[in-house]
Design an enzyme around this catalytic site. Structure first.
Site, PDB file in Angstrom:
ATOM      1  N   GLU A  98      18.364  16.761 -36.648  1.00 39.06           N
ATOM      2  CA  GLU A  98      19.601  17.466 -36.305  1.00 39.06           C
ATOM      3  C   GLU A  98      19.581  17.884 -34.837  1.00 39.06           C
ATOM      4  OE1 GLU A  98      22.474  18.165 -36.539  1.00 39.06           O
ATOM      5  OE2 GLU A  98      23.178  18.815 -38.484  1.00 39.06           O
ATOM      6  N   ASP A  99      20.772  18.068 -34.285  1.00 41.28           N
ATOM      7  CA  ASP A  99      20.862  18.562 -32.909  1.00 41.28           C
ATOM      8  C   ASP A  99      20.664  20.074 -32.863  1.00 41.28           C
ATOM      9  OD1 ASP A  99      23.230  19.008 -34.300  1.00 41.28           O
ATOM     10  OD2 ASP A  99      24.554  18.212 -32.755  1.00 41.28           O
ATOM     11  N   ASP A 102      22.891  26.132 -36.874  1.00 38.86           N
ATOM     12  CA  ASP A 102      23.670  27.322 -36.565  1.00 38.86           C
ATOM     13  C   ASP A 102      23.715  28.173 -37.839  1.00 38.86           C
ATOM     14  OD1 ASP A 102      25.395  28.764 -34.812  1.00 38.86           O
ATOM     15  OD2 ASP A 102      27.143  27.840 -35.714  1.00 38.86           O
ATOM     16  N   PHE A 151      27.344  29.364 -27.268  1.00 41.81           N
ATOM     17  CA  PHE A 151      27.770  27.996 -27.520  1.00 41.81           C
ATOM     18  C   PHE A 151      27.231  27.093 -26.410  1.00 41.81           C
ATOM     19  CE2 PHE A 151      30.490  24.347 -28.183  1.00 41.81           C
ATOM     20  CZ  PHE A 151      30.467  24.273 -29.566  1.00 41.81           C
ATOM     21  N   ARG A 164      29.169  15.560 -24.414  1.00 40.00           N
ATOM     22  CA  ARG A 164      27.983  15.059 -25.118  1.00 40.00           C
ATOM     23  C   ARG A 164      27.035  14.335 -24.165  1.00 40.00           C
ATOM     24  NH1 ARG A 164      28.714  15.426 -30.716  1.00 40.00           N
ATOM     25  NH2 ARG A 164      30.816  15.070 -31.478  1.00 40.00           N
TER      26      ARG A 164
HETATM   27  P1  IMP Z   1      25.935  24.761 -39.152  1.00 43.71           P
HETATM   28  O1  IMP Z   1      26.372  24.078 -40.388  1.00 43.71           O
HETATM   29  O2  IMP Z   1      26.723  26.028 -38.919  1.00 43.71           O
HETATM   30  O3  IMP Z   1      24.444  25.001 -39.070  1.00 43.71           O
HETATM   31  O4  IMP Z   1      26.407  23.859 -37.946  1.00 43.71           O
HETATM   32  C1  IMP Z   1      25.675  22.846 -37.441  1.00 43.71           C
HETATM   33  C2  IMP Z   1      26.559  21.972 -36.601  1.00 43.71           C
HETATM   34  O5  IMP Z   1      27.500  22.746 -35.860  1.00 43.71           O
HETATM   35  C3  IMP Z   1      25.771  21.220 -35.568  1.00 43.71           C
HETATM   36  O6  IMP Z   1      25.313  19.991 -36.047  1.00 43.71           O
HETATM   37  C4  IMP Z   1      26.780  21.071 -34.439  1.00 43.71           C
HETATM   38  O7  IMP Z   1      27.568  19.916 -34.642  1.00 43.71           O
HETATM   39  C5  IMP Z   1      27.661  22.280 -34.550  1.00 43.71           C
HETATM   40  N1  IMP Z   1      27.277  23.349 -33.599  1.00 43.71           N
HETATM   41  C6  IMP Z   1      26.727  24.546 -33.894  1.00 43.71           C
HETATM   42  N2  IMP Z   1      26.491  25.278 -32.794  1.00 43.71           N
HETATM   43  C7  IMP Z   1      26.887  24.501 -31.752  1.00 43.71           C
HETATM   44  C8  IMP Z   1      26.865  24.698 -30.312  1.00 43.71           C
HETATM   45  O8  IMP Z   1      26.412  25.722 -29.752  1.00 43.71           O
HETATM   46  N3  IMP Z   1      27.345  23.664 -29.577  1.00 43.71           N
HETATM   47  C9  IMP Z   1      27.842  22.517 -30.129  1.00 43.71           C
HETATM   48  N4  IMP Z   1      27.858  22.298 -31.462  1.00 43.71           N
HETATM   49  C10 IMP Z   1      27.384  23.279 -32.266  1.00 43.71           C
HETATM   50 MG    MG Z   2      26.247  18.032 -35.407  1.00 44.93          MG
END
Ligand code: IMP
Ligand code: MG
Length: 176
Positions: A98-99, A102, A151, A164
């Protein structure tokens, strides 16, 4: 919302160095056993490619695309598989790449989904982690960098599908 500026937070060099360390650590775990890297499109693509080059165990590369965010910066909580794997992962060592984590919603959904496909092992690797933002508890095996609740964009991460391709990771400053 309009972006006023992007401030560099993690340089290209710093990211490359950390990914090399993660590659070494991961190679020690799998040894000569093959590992199937699952890249979560689109954000993890830059990280997955760089990480794959730093792993010495035999690597298989697979892709999945999920959507959990709309066009903004906050989680919708709804996870949808946009593109599924086109191979079986039964009996394989799987490393989910994963990148950023969050809220943890995307990953907890994905992990549950992949578990039902009976992999031999299932581990989780992320370039960035925002622990303060966690809503759903997920066990992460490898973390590149823990970052504060800001962010970020670049190195695969987008704001409304843009930025990106920045070679570094930066904080976004929003115009008031
Ligand atoms: P989660 O389901 O809330 O953990 O979200 C994960 C996904 O939200 C990541 O794979 C990203 O695509 C997006 N995301 C969360 N935080 C950021 C950020 O700071 N910048 C860009 N994308 C984010
Ligand atoms: Mg993502």
């Amino acid at each position: 919302m309009k972006i006023k500026a992007i401030h560099e937070y993690l340089s290209e060099e710093k990211i490359a160095k950390r990914i090399a360390e993660m590659g070494t650590q991961i190679s020690e775990v799998y040894g000569d056993e093959p590992v199937c890297l699952i890249c979560i499109l689109k954000g993890s693509v830059f990280f997955t490619v760089e990480l794959a080059k730093r792993i010495t165990s035999p690597v298989e590369l697979e892709f999945m695309c999920v959507s959990s965010y709309g066009a903004g910066t906050s989680s919708s909580g709804v996870v949808k598989i946009v593109k599924d794997l086109d191979v079986s992962i039964e009996g394989k060592n799987v490393l989910l790449v994963e990148d950023i984590i969050d809220s943890g919603r995307t990953l907890s959904y994905l992990l549950e989904n992949l578990k039902t496909r009976n992999p031999k092992s299932l581990r989780l690797c992320t370039l960035l982690d925002k622990p303060e933002r966690r809503v759903v508890d997920v066990k992460v095996d490898y973390v590149g960098f823990e970052i504060p609740d800001e962010f970020v964009v670049g190195y695969g991460l987008d704001y409304d599908q843009k930025y990106r391709n920045l070679p570094y990771i930066g904080y976004v400053e929003i115009e008031e």
